[in-house]
Every structure is written in C-alpha cells, then in structure tokens.
Design a protein around this motif. Structure first.
Motif, PDB file in Angstrom:
ATOM      1  N   TYR A  73       0.934  -1.088  -0.056  1.00 29.18           N
ATOM      2  CA  TYR A  73       0.090  -0.117   0.044  1.00 29.18           C
ATOM      3  C   TYR A  73       0.910   1.212  -0.052  1.00 29.18           C
ATOM      4  O   TYR A  73       1.371   1.695   1.042  1.00 29.18           O
ATOM      5  CB  TYR A  73      -0.837   0.056   1.079  1.00 29.18           C
ATOM      6  CG  TYR A  73      -1.724   1.108   1.610  1.00 29.18           C
ATOM      7  CD1 TYR A  73      -2.491   1.681   0.226  1.00 29.18           C
ATOM      8  CD2 TYR A  73      -2.176   1.556   2.675  1.00 29.18           C
ATOM      9  CE1 TYR A  73      -3.218   2.919   0.467  1.00 29.18           C
ATOM     10  CE2 TYR A  73      -2.925   2.583   3.005  1.00 29.18           C
ATOM     11  CZ  TYR A  73      -3.559   3.252   1.830  1.00 29.18           C
ATOM     12  OH  TYR A  73      -4.352   4.332   2.076  1.00 29.18           O
ATOM     13  N   ARG A  80       1.118  12.282  -2.559  1.00 20.88           N
ATOM     14  CA  ARG A  80       0.624  11.975  -1.513  1.00 20.88           C
ATOM     15  C   ARG A  80      -0.193  13.091  -0.725  1.00 20.88           C
ATOM     16  O   ARG A  80      -0.007  14.294  -1.246  1.00 20.88           O
ATOM     17  CB  ARG A  80       1.514  11.403  -0.399  1.00 20.88           C
ATOM     18  CG  ARG A  80       2.510  10.389  -0.782  1.00 20.88           C
ATOM     19  CD  ARG A  80       3.485   9.831   0.384  1.00 20.88           C
ATOM     20  NE  ARG A  80       4.085   8.719  -0.320  1.00 20.88           N
ATOM     21  CZ  ARG A  80       5.177   8.065   0.209  1.00 20.88           C
ATOM     22  NH1 ARG A  80       5.898   8.798   1.084  1.00 20.88           N
ATOM     23  NH2 ARG A  80       5.708   7.073  -0.199  1.00 20.88           N
ATOM     24  N   TRP A  89      -6.803   1.863  -1.602  1.00 15.18           N
ATOM     25  CA  TRP A  89      -7.223   1.031  -0.283  1.00 15.18           C
ATOM     26  C   TRP A  89      -8.497   0.495  -0.222  1.00 15.18           C
ATOM     27  O   TRP A  89      -8.913  -0.671  -0.176  1.00 15.18           O
ATOM     28  CB  TRP A  89      -7.176   1.917   0.728  1.00 15.18           C
ATOM     29  CG  TRP A  89      -7.624   1.440   2.070  1.00 15.18           C
ATOM     30  CD1 TRP A  89      -8.801   1.686   2.769  1.00 15.18           C
ATOM     31  CD2 TRP A  89      -6.784   0.340   3.204  1.00 15.18           C
ATOM     32  NE1 TRP A  89      -9.012   0.724   3.826  1.00 15.18           N
ATOM     33  CE2 TRP A  89      -7.742   0.054   4.104  1.00 15.18           C
ATOM     34  CE3 TRP A  89      -5.822  -0.343   2.798  1.00 15.18           C
ATOM     35  CZ2 TRP A  89      -7.452  -0.793   4.985  1.00 15.18           C
ATOM     36  CZ3 TRP A  89      -5.609  -1.165   3.950  1.00 15.18           C
ATOM     37  CH2 TRP A  89      -6.201  -1.440   4.999  1.00 15.18           C
ATOM     38  N   GLY A 106       0.532  -3.828   9.136  1.00 12.63           N
ATOM     39  CA  GLY A 106       0.710  -2.041   8.983  1.00 12.63           C
ATOM     40  C   GLY A 106       1.598  -1.473   9.895  1.00 12.63           C
ATOM     41  O   GLY A 106       1.888  -1.912  11.085  1.00 12.63           O
ATOM     42  N   GLN A 110      -0.951   3.895  11.865  1.00 10.70           N
ATOM     43  CA  GLN A 110      -1.860   3.730  11.003  1.00 10.70           C
ATOM     44  C   GLN A 110      -3.088   2.578  11.747  1.00 10.70           C
ATOM     45  O   GLN A 110      -4.099   2.509  10.839  1.00 10.70           O
ATOM     46  CB  GLN A 110      -1.587   3.263   9.537  1.00 10.70           C
ATOM     47  CG  GLN A 110      -0.845   4.464   8.753  1.00 10.70           C
ATOM     48  CD  GLN A 110      -1.668   5.413   8.540  1.00 10.70           C
ATOM     49  OE1 GLN A 110      -2.924   5.602   8.432  1.00 10.70           O
ATOM     50  NE2 GLN A 110      -0.918   6.637   8.893  1.00 10.70           N
ATOM     51  N   THR A 111      -2.772   2.259  12.663  1.00 12.18           N
ATOM     52  CA  THR A 111      -3.661   0.971  13.445  1.00 12.18           C
ATOM     53  C   THR A 111      -5.210   1.697  13.248  1.00 12.18           C
ATOM     54  O   THR A 111      -6.070   0.904  12.941  1.00 12.18           O
ATOM     55  CB  THR A 111      -3.135   0.596  14.621  1.00 12.18           C
ATOM     56  OG1 THR A 111      -1.828   0.234  14.519  1.00 12.18           O
ATOM     57  CG2 THR A 111      -4.129  -0.406  15.134  1.00 12.18           C
ATOM     58  N   ASP A 112      -5.480   2.771  13.960  1.00  8.37           N
ATOM     59  CA  ASP A 112      -6.704   3.303  13.892  1.00  8.37           C
ATOM     60  C   ASP A 112      -7.541   3.310  12.688  1.00  8.37           C
ATOM     61  O   ASP A 112      -8.809   3.224  12.534  1.00  8.37           O
ATOM     62  CB  ASP A 112      -6.815   4.746  14.709  1.00  8.37           C
ATOM     63  CG  ASP A 112      -6.430   4.686  16.055  1.00  8.37           C
ATOM     64  OD1 ASP A 112      -6.314   3.315  16.669  1.00  8.37           O
ATOM     65  OD2 ASP A 112      -6.168   5.657  16.714  1.00  8.37           O
ATOM     66  N   ASN A 113      -6.784   3.685  11.403  1.00  9.95           N
ATOM     67  CA  ASN A 113      -7.487   3.896  10.314  1.00  9.95           C
ATOM     68  C   ASN A 113      -7.585   2.626   9.847  1.00  9.95           C
ATOM     69  O   ASN A 113      -8.837   2.556   9.088  1.00  9.95           O
ATOM     70  CB  ASN A 113      -6.377   4.536   9.245  1.00  9.95           C
ATOM     71  CG  ASN A 113      -6.165   6.244   9.779  1.00  9.95           C
ATOM     72  OD1 ASN A 113      -6.983   6.540  10.042  1.00  9.95           O
ATOM     73  ND2 ASN A 113      -5.128   6.824   9.154  1.00  9.95           N
ATOM     74  N   TYR A 114      -6.994   1.498  10.027  1.00  8.88           N
ATOM     75  CA  TYR A 114      -7.237   0.302   9.477  1.00  8.88           C
ATOM     76  C   TYR A 114      -8.493  -0.343  10.452  1.00  8.88           C
ATOM     77  O   TYR A 114      -9.266  -1.196   9.694  1.00  8.88           O
ATOM     78  CB  TYR A 114      -6.076  -0.819   9.776  1.00  8.88           C
ATOM     79  CG  TYR A 114      -4.851  -0.377   8.904  1.00  8.88           C
ATOM     80  CD1 TYR A 114      -4.986   0.058   7.499  1.00  8.88           C
ATOM     81  CD2 TYR A 114      -3.572  -0.432   9.260  1.00  8.88           C
ATOM     82  CE1 TYR A 114      -3.991   0.541   6.706  1.00  8.88           C
ATOM     83  CE2 TYR A 114      -2.197   0.025   8.793  1.00  8.88           C
ATOM     84  CZ  TYR A 114      -2.501   0.395   7.215  1.00  8.88           C
ATOM     85  OH  TYR A 114      -1.507   0.537   6.549  1.00  8.88           O
TER      86      TYR A 114
END
Length: 290
Positions: A73, A80, A89, A106, A110-114
């Motif tokens: 990704y 960007r 995504w 990841g 970026q955990t919260d976004n995933y």
C-alpha cells in the motif's frame, strides 16, 4: 475535489513498480520476490492511475476462497495527501470483501485507520537485524538425538506444504512451490525420521538477507536453522528476522543471537482471526504477504 483515479489490475509491465517503491520506502523487499508474490494471484496487484501515470499501488492477494492478504500500500511521494491512497485502499479491501479472513501488516501509526475498515489488532511483528558473525559467536544448544538438518530441496513438496499449513492461516502450495525454488533462496528442514519438525528459508534482499518463514518447535531448532541458513554468508552481511512480538521465546532467541530490533508492525485481521501456534512461529514469511 480529488480527481478520481482509474483503478485496475497492474499490467505485467508495471508489476515491478510496487517492489521498486517498496525498496525506496526502506521495506527491503527480496531480490526475486516478484515471481512468487504474483503467481499466487496474478490479478491481486492493483494500480491507481492518473492520466495514465501510476501514482498508487496496493496488493489484495487471494490465496484461496478462505484467506487473503493486503500489502504494498504505497502512494508515490509526489502524489501524497491528495486522497489517492484511500481510493486504492478501498479498491483493495473491496476486492477481498467476500473472504472470511483478510490479514495485513501495517505501520503502528495507522492502526486506527485500518480499524475503521474493520481490521482488528492481533499482535505486533518485530524486525530484528544481526549478522552471521554474531550468530556463530553466541549460538548455543544442539539438536535432539534423532533430529537432523536436510536441504529443503530434498524434502517432498507435499510434506512441506502439509507442515507449513499448521503455521499459516491457509494452505499455500502455489506460493511455496515458487518461494522455495527462486534464485538466491536457500531452505533447510529439521527432520525427525521422515517427518518435518522445523523449517526455514533465507533469501537475498535489496540489503542483506531475510529469513522467512522460520517455523520450529523449539528455540534450539530455530537457532540451528538460523546457523545453517547463514553458513555461507559473509560474516558481516546484514540478516533480518521478523518474529511475532508475542512469541517471547522467538524474541529471546533473536536477542540472544545479538540481533537488534529495528521496527515493528501491527498484524491485523478482518473477519475471523486465525488460531495459529504463535510459540512455534520464529519468523513470519513477509510483511507484504503474511
């Protein structure tokens, strides 16, 4: 308004781009990763194009109807912050939406976004770096009587695949057939009679070598494989190993060999989280493909 990308599977002439970008990002991909990665699912690498320019990539690879994995990704640095990443995504997640389990590794930030896309944190994976000189100086322990090393090329494919699927969320015969036979890939198994009780593969990368997978029943087996896999390398060559952070025996082994942790990832799953024998996983195969 963010221009809408043309999103489509990468054509053959563009398949090398994600690996080049991964190298530029410092992910240190394997020298010959393209063939085994793309043989699993030739349509699994997706590109986002803006006026015929490739500006973003993601891999959404279907191993089979039971499991998929997301990786690569990446958005080109000059593009960007424009929303292109979210578009590819979503395309990747949508491609695997029918599967009961999808994994990814990841960056922790970026955990919260995933999680917003339905992924749940399972555990951290750690990358450790060392060199063969350290390993030889610090290694200890001998294999049990009746256990012996055997080149992976001399182990039957069916035997290898059946052993491997105990430690991976699904059976991956197509991948292993390619992974074990690429140039600059070397593998060993530890046998007890005619049965595999551990195995590992090392491959050349943009920088140094990576060991993965490394599956073993004991720390001594894992250590013996590390030494065998690195036996012909220059003593100062960088070698990398990616154990799950919650396998404390694997972390202890890496540290006892003089290895230093260089970064971590978050292993996350969407759908059912697979039940794996983490205590026997001393090194995952790759951050990009599980």
């Amino acid at each position: 308004m963010t221009p809408k990308l043309q999103i489509k599977p990468l054509p053959p002439e563009h398949l090398a781009t994600p690996f080049t970008w991964a190298q530029q990002e410092g992910w240190n991909p394997g020298t010959h990763d393209l063939i085994p990665f793309t043989q699993i699912d030739p349509m699994g690498f997706i590109g986002g194009y803006l006026n015929d320019e490739l500006v973003a990539t993601i891999s959404a690879v279907r191993y089979n109807p039971n499991f998929g994995f997301i990786g690569f990704y990446i958005v080109a640095p000059t593009h960007r912050g424009k929303g292109y990443g979210m578009q590819v995504w979503n395309a990747g997640v949508d491609r695997l939406a029918d599967l009961p389990c999808v994994g990814l590794d990841g960056v922790l930030a970026q955990t919260d976004n995933y999680q917003k896309s339905g992924f749940k944190f399972a555990h951290k994976n750690c990358r450790y770096e060392g060199n063969p000189e350290q390993f030889r100086a610090k290694a200890s322990g001998k294999l049990d009587q009746g256990e012996h090393l055997k080149p992976l090329a001399a182990v039957g494919v069916d035997t290898l695949v059946s052993f491997d699927e105990r430690y991976f969320p699904t059976r991956r015969e197509t991948f292993l057939n390619a992974w074990a036979t690429q140039p600059d890939h070397l593998g060993f198994a530890i046998m007890r009679g005619h049965e595999i009780c551990a195995y590992g593969i090392i491959r050349s990368c943009s920088m140094g070598y990576k060991i993965g997978p490394l599956f073993a029943q004991t720390p001594v087996q894992a250590c013996s494989l590390v030494l065998a896999l690195c036996s012909n390398l220059d003593p100062k060559t960088p070698v990398y190993l990616d154990p799950p952070a919650n396998n404390l025996m694997a972390i202890d082994l890496a540290q006892s060999l003089g290895m230093t942790m260089v970064f971590e990832t978050a292993r996350m799953y969407k759908g059912a989280t697979p039940t794996l024998p983490i205590d026997n996983i001393y090194g995952i195969t790759s951050f990009e493909l599980g």
